[in-house]
Design a protein around this motif. Sequence first.
Motif, short mmCIF file in Angstrom:
data_model
loop_
_atom_site.label_atom_id
_atom_site.label_comp_id
_atom_site.label_asym_id
_atom_site.label_seq_id
_atom_site.Cartn_x
_atom_site.Cartn_y
_atom_site.Cartn_z
N ILE A 3 0.77 -1.13 0.22
CA ILE A 3 -0.16 -0.35 0.13
C ILE A 3 0.45 1.72 -0.26
N THR A 4 0.10 2.54 -0.21
CA THR A 4 1.05 3.44 -0.77
C THR A 4 0.28 4.69 0.60
N ASN A 5 1.07 5.77 0.51
CA ASN A 5 0.66 7.17 0.83
C ASN A 5 1.75 8.23 1.25
N SER A 6 1.52 9.49 1.17
CA SER A 6 2.42 10.06 1.51
C SER A 6 3.62 10.06 2.66
N VAL A 7 2.63 9.73 3.23
CA VAL A 7 2.76 9.67 5.11
C VAL A 7 4.16 8.63 5.46
N ASP A 8 3.33 7.28 5.23
CA ASP A 8 4.01 6.02 5.65
C ASP A 8 4.69 5.17 4.02
N GLU A 9 4.65 6.42 3.21
CA GLU A 9 5.52 5.47 2.20
C GLU A 9 5.27 4.80 1.34
N ILE A 10 6.02 3.94 1.32
CA ILE A 10 5.70 2.10 0.90
C ILE A 10 5.43 1.27 1.74
N VAL A 11 4.34 0.75 1.96
CA VAL A 11 4.36 -0.29 3.37
C VAL A 11 4.30 -1.56 2.09
N PRO A 12 4.37 -2.56 2.85
CA PRO A 12 4.28 -4.24 2.29
C PRO A 12 3.36 -4.99 3.33
N ILE A 13 2.33 -5.31 2.81
CA ILE A 13 1.28 -6.55 3.25
C ILE A 13 1.52 -7.72 3.37
N SER A 14 1.86 -8.59 4.96
CA SER A 14 2.26 -9.93 4.70
C SER A 14 0.98 -10.81 4.25
N ASN A 15 -0.41 -10.16 5.09
CA ASN A 15 -1.30 -11.35 4.49
C ASN A 15 -1.98 -10.53 5.00
N ILE A 16 -4.00 -11.11 3.97
CA ILE A 16 -5.02 -10.69 4.08
C ILE A 16 -5.77 -12.12 4.50
N GLY A 17 -6.04 -12.17 6.26
CA GLY A 17 -6.71 -13.18 6.43
C GLY A 17 -5.53 -14.61 6.03
N ARG A 18 -5.82 -15.97 5.20
CA ARG A 18 -5.19 -16.69 5.02
C ARG A 18 -4.46 -16.92 3.68
#
Length: 277
Positions: free
Chosen positions: A232-247
Motif C-alpha cells: 500500500i502507499t500514502n505520502s506519510v507511510d510511503e510504501i508499506v508491504p502487506i504480509s497477509n490478508i487473512g489466510r
Amino acid sequence: MILWMDGQFIEEEQDIKISPFDHGYLYGLNFFKTFRTYKGKVVLFQEHYGRLISTLNEYRIKMPYTIRELMEIIKEMTNKANGRDGKILLNISAGNQNKTLQFQSKYSEPNVIIFYESLEERKRGLVKSGRWLKTKKDPAKYNNKYLGSLEIDNIEEVEGFFTTPKGYITDGLHSNIFWVKDQILYTPDSILGIEEGVIRQWVIQTAKILGYRVIEGVFFPKELETAFECFITNSVDEIVPISNIGRAKFLGENGPLYQQLHQAYIDEILKTIREAI
C-alpha cells in the motif's frame, strides 16, 4: 501541534474559529492534502500542489498562496518544531460568504489552515496485515472512512481494504492498493472513485521504468489474494508491504518489486533534500 491559519501562526490553546457561513462547513466545499516532511522538505510537493490546484480550479476556489509561499510556511513550522519532521494537513475551505445561503460562482477568499504534527522517528521496514472491511466504499461519503476505521483495532499494524457494494476492490483506509503477479503490477482503476494519491502515480511510473507491466482495472478480492506481492502507499507511510490478508500470504518486505520501489523512493527523498524547489 503547530497551527497556521490565513497568514498567521496560532497558539494551540487559542480558539480557532471557522464561521458557520463558511461554505466548506455549510456545503462541504472543503479540500485537503496530507503529506510529510524530510528535513523540512516535502517529496513530490509540485505534484501535491498541482493536484490540489486542479481540484480547487474545478470548484472555482482561488488558492491565495503559491507553492513557494507554502514551502516557506512549512520551513518555519519545522523550525518551530525544533527541526523535527512532521505530518502536515493542508486544508482549504471555500470561505465566508457574507451570510449568503447559496452557492457562489467563484470563491476568492478561502480559509487556509495548515496543521503540523511532529512525527515520531521509526525504523524503516514497517509491515502491515490487510483486512477486508465490511463497510463499503462510497466515493460520495467521506464518513465511510470513519466507519471503516471502527473495524480496525490497531491501525499501526493493520490496514483496512475497501470494496464497492458490487465487491470490487477500491483502496485502503489511508492508502492506495497494489499487488504483483507474474511481473504485472495491478491496482484499482480511478473509475471506482479511489483517492488517487501522488505516491500512487509515482509507483505506477516507476514500476514501468523497472520493466513491469501495469494494469489499472476492476478486480475482485480473490484476484488480489492469489498475488505474490501486495503493498500500500500514502505520502506519510510511503510504501508499506502487506504480509497477509487473512489466510492469503504474500512476500511482504521480501517482495522484489517492493524492494526496488522502496529503494527508488529513498533515492527520491535524498534528491528532494539536496535540491531546492
